[in-house]
Design an enzyme around this catalytic site. Structure first.
Site, mmCIF file in Angstrom:
data_model
loop_
_atom_site.group_PDB
_atom_site.id
_atom_site.type_symbol
_atom_site.label_atom_id
_atom_site.label_comp_id
_atom_site.label_asym_id
_atom_site.label_seq_id
_atom_site.Cartn_x
_atom_site.Cartn_y
_atom_site.Cartn_z
ATOM 1 N N ASP A 90 0.800 -1.223 0.000
ATOM 2 C CA ASP A 90 0.000 0.000 0.000
ATOM 3 C C ASP A 90 0.837 1.280 0.000
ATOM 4 O O ASP A 90 0.353 2.343 0.379
ATOM 5 C CB ASP A 90 -0.968 0.007 1.197
ATOM 6 C CG ASP A 90 -2.110 0.988 1.010
ATOM 7 O OD1 ASP A 90 -2.444 1.300 -0.155
ATOM 8 O OD2 ASP A 90 -2.660 1.460 2.018
ATOM 9 N N ASP A 138 -4.109 -4.603 -5.119
ATOM 10 C CA ASP A 138 -3.328 -3.371 -5.313
ATOM 11 C C ASP A 138 -1.869 -3.583 -5.702
ATOM 12 O O ASP A 138 -1.210 -2.648 -6.153
ATOM 13 C CB ASP A 138 -3.350 -2.471 -4.063
ATOM 14 C CG ASP A 138 -4.728 -2.016 -3.670
ATOM 15 O OD1 ASP A 138 -5.701 -2.326 -4.394
ATOM 16 O OD2 ASP A 138 -4.856 -1.359 -2.626
ATOM 17 N N ASP A 164 -12.343 1.635 5.515
ATOM 18 C CA ASP A 164 -11.222 1.810 4.589
ATOM 19 C C ASP A 164 -10.040 2.491 5.258
ATOM 20 O O ASP A 164 -8.938 2.480 4.719
ATOM 21 C CB ASP A 164 -11.656 2.658 3.393
ATOM 22 C CG ASP A 164 -12.655 1.928 2.511
ATOM 23 O OD1 ASP A 164 -12.438 0.760 2.189
ATOM 24 O OD2 ASP A 164 -13.676 2.552 2.147
#
Length: 340
Positions: A124, A162, A314
């Protein structure tokens, strides 16, 4: 960048009892298309899907609490989440115990477990869900434990949300890029050693990496040819039609590869005019999307899935708790605005 849930911080105990289904006959209700009916806001027991429903999920616990507190209307609405299959994101240095527990629980009914492998090093880009394995060797050991815990059970694994889009958009620093491709490719190989495990490499969403050729090239380098396909819209809100078009373009560049898509929170589409964190981080007014199903009507689309756990935050935006933490009021809003 699009948001995704942080792995659950600890494995939750799972009861084999059908906590939300007082009679066995009730659990056999439902149509053959995998879509539960709705009566008075309450989702019917969800049995037509091939995927396992955790009877002790955060949503299921919340339903029980609200029932005990007299919030019966809210409890019925939340059953739109608690009675449907959502993916498990095993956390910690050893994912084995959580996966083995899910596999044992799913076995009596012959269900497939939905799993997300989310532990790539330098995850991330240091943002809300930063973390991951501390080294390439640690990641390889983690994936080995992950795959071994699945054993011979039927499973569907979404591999590293991701990770590839962050390579395609340049967020991952150059010195870590080749290592990431190598680790993802090796992870595909290891997971596919399990005889009944399907693997889908994550490929972001149409609002992230617009260049589908670039995304396809990243998938190729990560070993998609040895996987069952790729996943789209994980933890995001893009509408079904847009995701399908995007998936078809990537598939065309890969010679017809199949894909799955996350419909857990896209029932109202993305936040209008949202930019940056506004678009993906706990946006208001969103809704549950299509229920999980393998009946998609699209030869390239293998399944609608709830990969993001509806109701998990989130991140610490818009008053939300830490990424991956259960947020009952957000979950209730998603359920209340759902069309089915």
């Amino acid at each position: 960048m699009p948001g995704r849930p942080h792995p659950r911080l600890a494995a939750l105990p799972v009861s084999l009892a059908l906590a939300l289904c007082p009679a066995a006959a009730a659990c056999s209700a439902g149509g053959g298309d995998g879509h539960a009916s709705v009566v008075g806001g309450e989702s019917a027991p969800y049995s037509a899907s091939p995927y396992w429903v955790d009877p002790d999920s955060d949503a299921a616990r919340q339903v029980k609490k609200w029932q005990a507190d007299g919030r019966t209307a809210d409890a019925k609405l939340l059953q739109r989440i608690s009675r449907r299959p959502v993916a498990d994101w095993p956390a910690g240095d050893d994912p084995g115990p959580e996966i083995r527990h899910a596999v044992r629980s799913a076995a009596p009914a012959g269900r497939t477990v939905l799993l997300v492998a989310y532990n790539i090093p330098h995850r991330d880009c240091g943002k809300y869900s930063a973390g991951g394995a501390t080294s390439a060797q640690a990641y390889q050991s983690w994936i080995n434990a992950f795959a071994g815990a699945i054993g011979d059970a039927p499973a569907l694994v979404v591999l590293e949300p991701d990770a590839l889009p962050h390579l395609a958009d340049g967020c991952t620093p150059p010195e870590f890029q080749q290592e990431r491709y190598t680790l993802l490719s090796a992870a595909v190989t290891r997971l596919k050693q399990q005889p009944h495990t399907k693997v889908y490499l994550d490929a972001g969403n149409p609002a992230w990496v617009a260049d589908t050729g670039r995304m396809a090239d990243a998938l190729k380098r990560a070993g998609v040819a040895r996987a069952d396909g790729f996943s789209l819209n994980v933890s995001n809100f893009q509408r079904d039609d847009a995701v399908k078009r995007y998936g078809a373009r990537i598939s065309g560049a890969l010679g017809g590869a199949h894909f799955v898509m996350d419909t857990s929170r896209n029932g109202a589409g993305p936040l209008p005019g949202g930019r940056g964190d506004e678009a993906w981080c706990n946006p208001p007014g969103r809704a549950l999307g299509k229920a999980p199903s393998t009946h998609t009507g699209d030869p390239l689309l293998d399944a609608y899935l709830w990969i993001k756990r509806p109701g998990d935050s989130d991140g610490t935006c818009r008053g939300g708790p830490a990424a991956g933490s259960w947020w009952p009021q957000y979950a209730l809003g998603l359920a209340r605005r759902a069309k089915s």
